[in-house]
Design a protein around this motif. Structure first.
Motif, short mmCIF file in Angstrom:
data_model
loop_
_atom_site.label_atom_id
_atom_site.label_comp_id
_atom_site.label_asym_id
_atom_site.label_seq_id
_atom_site.Cartn_x
_atom_site.Cartn_y
_atom_site.Cartn_z
N SER A 42 -3.79 -26.24 16.32
CA SER A 42 -2.37 -26.14 15.32
C SER A 42 -2.04 -27.20 15.88
O SER A 42 -2.20 -28.30 17.59
CB SER A 42 -0.95 -25.20 16.08
OG SER A 42 -0.69 -25.32 16.70
N VAL A 90 -2.31 -26.01 10.77
CA VAL A 90 -2.89 -24.92 11.57
C VAL A 90 -3.68 -24.54 10.51
O VAL A 90 -4.13 -24.49 9.41
CB VAL A 90 -1.91 -23.90 12.03
CG1 VAL A 90 -1.92 -22.16 10.97
CG2 VAL A 90 -3.20 -23.11 13.12
N HIS A 117 1.10 -20.12 18.94
CA HIS A 117 1.21 -21.53 19.31
C HIS A 117 2.61 -21.69 18.71
O HIS A 117 3.21 -22.51 19.41
CB HIS A 117 0.60 -22.21 17.31
CG HIS A 117 -1.02 -22.08 17.77
ND1 HIS A 117 -1.96 -22.61 18.02
CD2 HIS A 117 -1.56 -20.60 16.80
CE1 HIS A 117 -3.42 -22.65 17.89
NE2 HIS A 117 -2.92 -21.15 17.38
#
Length: 246
Positions: free
Chosen positions: A33, A43, A88
């Motif tokens: 990402s 991403v 992420h």
């Protein structure tokens, strides 16, 4: 049709293929990402022609909000966000120094950790950035779970603290950096050290950290060499792999 960020999407797609070419994500699992702003990120998502990271296309990189919804109309038409998107977003929310996150399942890193082998600065000039990263410490998140919600992601971030790389037990690794290239190169260095450690111990050897005086002699060769030149090599390497298969 993609809504902008063509250069950034292409970089992430290339990075996914580098991970696969290096054996860190040679199946269908893993994702990269890149922060776009405080509310959205690019991403790697799974699309209608999913074939694994080694076959990532620019179209597989989608612009989404931190909440997992599409940031622009049509971004998720036919694509689904990673189950571990919270991995992420938790790192990006917690770390102002981070704009790129790599999550992969490198077999050698998993095997080394399960064997009780820590990532240590056993090498020197062989890989200076990797040596310095290892000397700074590589923590471990001790749960072999899918980091698919904010609670687990918060646990992972707490274990990671301010370190650039974290090993996830029985799972893989998370690498965080200011750029996609750096995050991928960090992951490659850790994987290399894990592989060498396994080879040394398998040959009956002993792991020894390089001495402080040798560590002090290792220069910082600069981002132009450590990142830019290294990344050109990685791109040439995957392009060579593609050419040899055609």
């Amino acid at each position: 049709m993609l809504n902008g960020f063509r250069e950034e999407r292409s970089l992430i797609a290339d990075a996914c293929r580098v991970l696969a070419g290096r054996g860190l994500a040679d199946g269908i699992l893993g994702h990269i990402s890149l922060r776009v702003d405080e509310e959205s990120l690019l991403v790697r998502c799974r699309g209608p022609r999913e074939r694994g990271l080694g076959h990532t296309e620019v179209e597989d990189i989608r612009l989404i909000g931190f909440d997992g919804t599409e940031a622009l109309p049509g971004e998720l038409d036919g694509w689904s966000v990673p189950n571990e998107l919270p991995l992420h977003t938790a790192v990006l929310r917690a770390r102002d120094d981070v704009d790129a996150v790599v999550h992969a399942h490198p077999p050698r890193i998993v095997a080394a950790d399960l064997a009780g082998i820590a990532i240590r600065p056993i090498i020197g000039a062989f890989d200076i950035p990797g040596t310095q990263l290892a000397a700074g410490g590589v923590p471990i998140y001790p749960r072999g779970v899918l980091v698919r919600n904010q609670l687990l992601a918060s646990e992972m971030v707490a274990a990671m603290e301010k370190f650039p790389v974290l090993v996830l037990r029985a799972h893989g690794l998370t690498s965080a950096a200011s750029t996609v290239e750096q995050a991928v190169l960090q992951a490659i260095s850790v994987d290399t050290i894990a592989g060498l450690s396994i080879d040394i111990l398998s040959a009956g050897g002993t792991l020894r950290d390089i001495p402080d005086e040798d560590m002090a002699e290792l220069p910082n060769l600069g981002a132009g060499f450590n990142t830019e030149t290294a990344w050109r090599h990685e791109m040439a390497r995957i392009n060579g792999i593609v050419a040899s298969r055609s």
